[in-house]
Design a protein around this motif. Structure first.
Motif, PDB file in Angstrom:
ATOM      1  N   HIS A 151       0.812  -1.208   0.000  1.00 35.98           N
ATOM      2  CA  HIS A 151       0.000   0.000   0.000  1.00 35.98           C
ATOM      3  C   HIS A 151       0.849   1.262   0.000  1.00 35.98           C
ATOM      4  N   LYS A 152       0.199   2.354  -0.314  1.00 36.06           N
ATOM      5  CA  LYS A 152       0.811   3.680  -0.218  1.00 36.06           C
ATOM      6  C   LYS A 152      -0.169   4.607   0.483  1.00 36.06           C
ATOM      7  N   ILE A 153       0.298   5.281   1.534  1.00 35.68           N
ATOM      8  CA  ILE A 153      -0.534   6.246   2.253  1.00 35.68           C
ATOM      9  C   ILE A 153      -0.383   7.606   1.566  1.00 35.68           C
ATOM     10  N   ASN A 154      -1.393   7.989   0.835  1.00 34.67           N
ATOM     11  CA  ASN A 154      -1.345   9.284   0.157  1.00 34.67           C
ATOM     12  C   ASN A 154      -1.583  10.431   1.134  1.00 34.67           C
ATOM     13  N   LYS A 155      -2.467  10.185   2.111  1.00 38.44           N
ATOM     14  CA  LYS A 155      -2.751  11.232   3.104  1.00 38.44           C
ATOM     15  C   LYS A 155      -3.312  10.587   4.362  1.00 38.44           C
ATOM     16  N   LEU A 156      -2.837  11.056   5.505  1.00 39.49           N
ATOM     17  CA  LEU A 156      -3.394  10.636   6.788  1.00 39.49           C
ATOM     18  C   LEU A 156      -3.263  11.805   7.758  1.00 39.49           C
ATOM     19  N   SER A 157      -4.381  12.396   8.132  1.00 37.84           N
ATOM     20  CA  SER A 157      -4.348  13.583   8.985  1.00 37.84           C
ATOM     21  C   SER A 157      -5.454  13.515  10.021  1.00 37.84           C
ATOM     22  N   PHE A 158      -5.256  14.237  11.109  1.00 34.53           N
ATOM     23  CA  PHE A 158      -6.227  14.297  12.195  1.00 34.53           C
ATOM     24  C   PHE A 158      -6.593  15.757  12.436  1.00 34.53           C
ATOM     25  N   GLY A 159      -7.873  16.055  12.399  1.00 28.27           N
ATOM     26  CA  GLY A 159      -8.309  17.410  12.695  1.00 28.27           C
ATOM     27  C   GLY A 159      -8.293  18.314  11.478  1.00 28.27           C
ATOM     28  N   GLU A 160      -8.625  19.570  11.736  1.00 31.71           N
ATOM     29  CA  GLU A 160      -8.761  20.561  10.676  1.00 31.71           C
ATOM     30  C   GLU A 160      -7.390  20.965  10.128  1.00 31.71           C
ATOM     31  N   TYR A 161      -7.341  21.215   8.816  1.00 32.89           N
ATOM     32  CA  TYR A 161      -6.086  21.637   8.187  1.00 32.89           C
ATOM     33  C   TYR A 161      -5.694  23.034   8.656  1.00 32.89           C
ATOM     34  N   PHE A 162      -4.398  23.277   8.781  1.00 28.97           N
ATOM     35  CA  PHE A 162      -3.886  24.610   9.073  1.00 28.97           C
ATOM     36  C   PHE A 162      -2.582  24.799   8.314  1.00 28.97           C
ATOM     37  N   VAL A 193      -2.786  23.925  18.350  1.00 26.68           N
ATOM     38  CA  VAL A 193      -3.497  25.205  18.273  1.00 26.68           C
ATOM     39  C   VAL A 193      -2.727  26.102  17.313  1.00 26.68           C
ATOM     40  N   TYR A 194      -3.362  26.465  16.209  1.00 22.63           N
ATOM     41  CA  TYR A 194      -2.748  27.369  15.237  1.00 22.63           C
ATOM     42  C   TYR A 194      -3.411  28.732  15.353  1.00 22.63           C
ATOM     43  N   THR A 195      -2.611  29.763  15.551  1.00 20.14           N
ATOM     44  CA  THR A 195      -3.123  31.131  15.659  1.00 20.14           C
ATOM     45  C   THR A 195      -2.579  31.947  14.497  1.00 20.14           C
ATOM     46  N   ASP A 196      -3.490  32.497  13.664  1.00 26.18           N
ATOM     47  CA  ASP A 196      -3.021  33.266  12.513  1.00 26.18           C
ATOM     48  C   ASP A 196      -2.744  34.710  12.908  1.00 26.18           C
ATOM     49  N   ILE A 197      -2.382  35.492  11.918  1.00 25.78           N
ATOM     50  CA  ILE A 197      -1.924  36.854  12.176  1.00 25.78           C
ATOM     51  C   ILE A 197      -3.035  37.739  12.741  1.00 25.78           C
ATOM     52  N   SER A 198      -4.298  37.389  12.456  1.00 24.38           N
ATOM     53  CA  SER A 198      -5.414  38.189  12.955  1.00 24.38           C
ATOM     54  C   SER A 198      -5.906  37.714  14.314  1.00 24.38           C
ATOM     55  N   GLY A 199      -5.281  36.657  14.840  1.00 21.41           N
ATOM     56  CA  GLY A 199      -5.671  36.152  16.142  1.00 21.41           C
ATOM     57  C   GLY A 199      -6.677  35.024  16.091  1.00 21.41           C
ATOM     58  N   HIS A 200      -7.111  34.639  14.862  1.00 23.84           N
ATOM     59  CA  HIS A 200      -8.059  33.528  14.719  1.00 23.84           C
ATOM     60  C   HIS A 200      -7.333  32.212  14.997  1.00 23.84           C
ATOM     61  N   THR A 201      -7.958  31.335  15.791  1.00 20.72           N
ATOM     62  CA  THR A 201      -7.318  30.070  16.151  1.00 20.72           C
ATOM     63  C   THR A 201      -8.028  28.893  15.493  1.00 20.72           C
ATOM     64  N   ILE A 202      -7.239  27.875  15.168  1.00 22.52           N
ATOM     65  CA  ILE A 202      -7.749  26.621  14.613  1.00 22.52           C
ATOM     66  C   ILE A 202      -7.341  25.505  15.568  1.00 22.52           C
ATOM     67  N   GLN A 203      -8.337  24.801  16.071  1.00 27.46           N
ATOM     68  CA  GLN A 203      -8.076  23.667  16.950  1.00 27.46           C
ATOM     69  C   GLN A 203      -7.879  22.423  16.081  1.00 27.46           C
ATOM     70  N   SER A 204      -6.681  21.860  16.118  1.00 23.48           N
ATOM     71  CA  SER A 204      -6.408  20.692  15.300  1.00 23.48           C
ATOM     72  C   SER A 204      -5.537  19.736  16.104  1.00 23.48           C
ATOM     73  N   ASN A 205      -4.737  18.946  15.413  1.00 23.23           N
ATOM     74  CA  ASN A 205      -3.868  17.986  16.091  1.00 23.23           C
ATOM     75  C   ASN A 205      -2.507  17.934  15.423  1.00 23.23           C
ATOM     76  N   GLN A 206      -1.458  18.110  16.206  1.00 23.54           N
ATOM     77  CA  GLN A 206      -0.058  17.959  15.819  1.00 23.54           C
ATOM     78  C   GLN A 206       0.783  18.650  16.879  1.00 23.54           C
ATOM     79  N   VAL A 207       1.301  19.867  16.583  1.00 23.18           N
ATOM     80  CA  VAL A 207       2.034  20.686  17.547  1.00 23.18           C
ATOM     81  C   VAL A 207       1.514  22.110  17.488  1.00 23.18           C
ATOM     82  N   THR A 208       1.978  22.982  18.396  1.00 23.10           N
ATOM     83  CA  THR A 208       1.480  24.353  18.432  1.00 23.10           C
ATOM     84  C   THR A 208       2.268  25.264  17.498  1.00 23.10           C
ATOM     85  N   PHE A 209       1.538  25.953  16.589  1.00 21.54           N
ATOM     86  CA  PHE A 209       2.136  26.932  15.689  1.00 21.54           C
ATOM     87  C   PHE A 209       1.484  28.282  15.946  1.00 21.54           C
TER      88      PHE A 209
END
Length: 258
Positions: A151-162, A193-209
């Motif tokens: 097999h080949k894993i083309n994509k495997l992700s958890f949570g919302e994209y950021f 937790v990803y926080t963009d330049i305007s302060g909007h946050t995206i709750q996802s899974n990986q590490v904090t950016f």
């Protein structure tokens, strides 16, 4: 969880998806939000189809389709045995479908809802069921005693994209070298937790950016530092060239009068 996996040597009719966790929750032969693409030996798509909405509903007294019969057997913890003896399977051409897909592969993609606890999910050949608290894959219905789960894993992700998200298993490929087999991946999912330049946050899974910007005063200070550095370096280079030329000219004059 979002996934996209290609099995070049396993037909779509043989492929099932299961998930279970330490809380005791288990889902066998998941079909909701899953798409299967039949592919030929060159990877070209033959057919794309949704694998069904939810698990098939069955009634122990009346099963109208081959799939409902298989589901009823699974719930009882029985292997299906020979589907040729099941009227619904004969009527629907169950074996003809399997025969038509011989030599094909399958690209399977979609979404799974998983709990935030330790657990596992797997792609496996055949139809799964539990017998005496043991997880079993029924391959008798496919009249197969071997399979290839390369097999080949083309994509495997958890949570919302950021932006900047890294999925370490994307693009990973494994080739089976012996008949049958099992291959496992161990992954650890951490909150992100990803926080963009305007302060909007995206709750996802990986590490904090965190995305941010510097103040204008800090920017101006950096520009001045850069400009000052350029002038300093330019002065050093100019001084080195001037004194170098002067020294060479002096040596040439001494050589001329000697």
């Amino acid at each position: 969880m979002q996934f996209d996996v290609t099995f070049p040597s396993l037909a779509c009719s043989m492929l099932s998806v299961d998930a279970m966790d330490i809380s005791g929750e288990q889902h066998l032969d998941i079909r909701h939000d899953i798409i299967k693409k039949r592919i030929d030996s060159h990877g070209n798509v033959i057919e794309s189809r949704q694998d069904g909405i939810g698990a098939p509903k069955s009634d122990e007294d009346c099963c109208n389709s081959c799939e409902e019969v298989r589901e009823a057997y699974r719930k009882k913890g029985w292997g299906l045995g020979n589907p040729e003896l099941i009227d619904q399977c004969k009527r629907e051409g169950f074996f003809q479908q399997i025969k038509d897909e011989e030599g094909e592969g399958c690209n399977i993609y979609g979404f799974l809802e998983v709990n935030k606890v330790a657990g596992n999910f797997h792609f496996a050949p055949g139809k799964s069921f539990h017998q005496s608290n043991v997880h079993v894959q029924d391959l008798l219905a496919f009249q197969k005693d071997s399979y290839n789960i390369s097999h080949k894993i083309n994509k495997l992700s958890f949570g919302e994209y950021f932006p900047g998200a890294m999925n370490p298993l994307d693009g990973v490929q494994w080739m089976q070298e012996v008949p049958n087999g099992m291959y496992q991946y161990f992954i650890k999912v951490v909150p992100t937790v990803y926080t963009d330049i305007s302060g909007h946050t995206i709750q996802s899974n990986q590490v904090t950016f965190t995305e941010g910007h510097v103040s204008f005063l800090h920017f101006l200070t950096n520009v001045c530092a850069i400009v000052g550095g350029v002038f300093t370096v330019s002065g050093i280079v100019d001084s080195f060239i001037y004194h170098g030329q002067k020294a060479i000219k002096k040596k040439m004059e001494i050589g001329k009068f000697s």
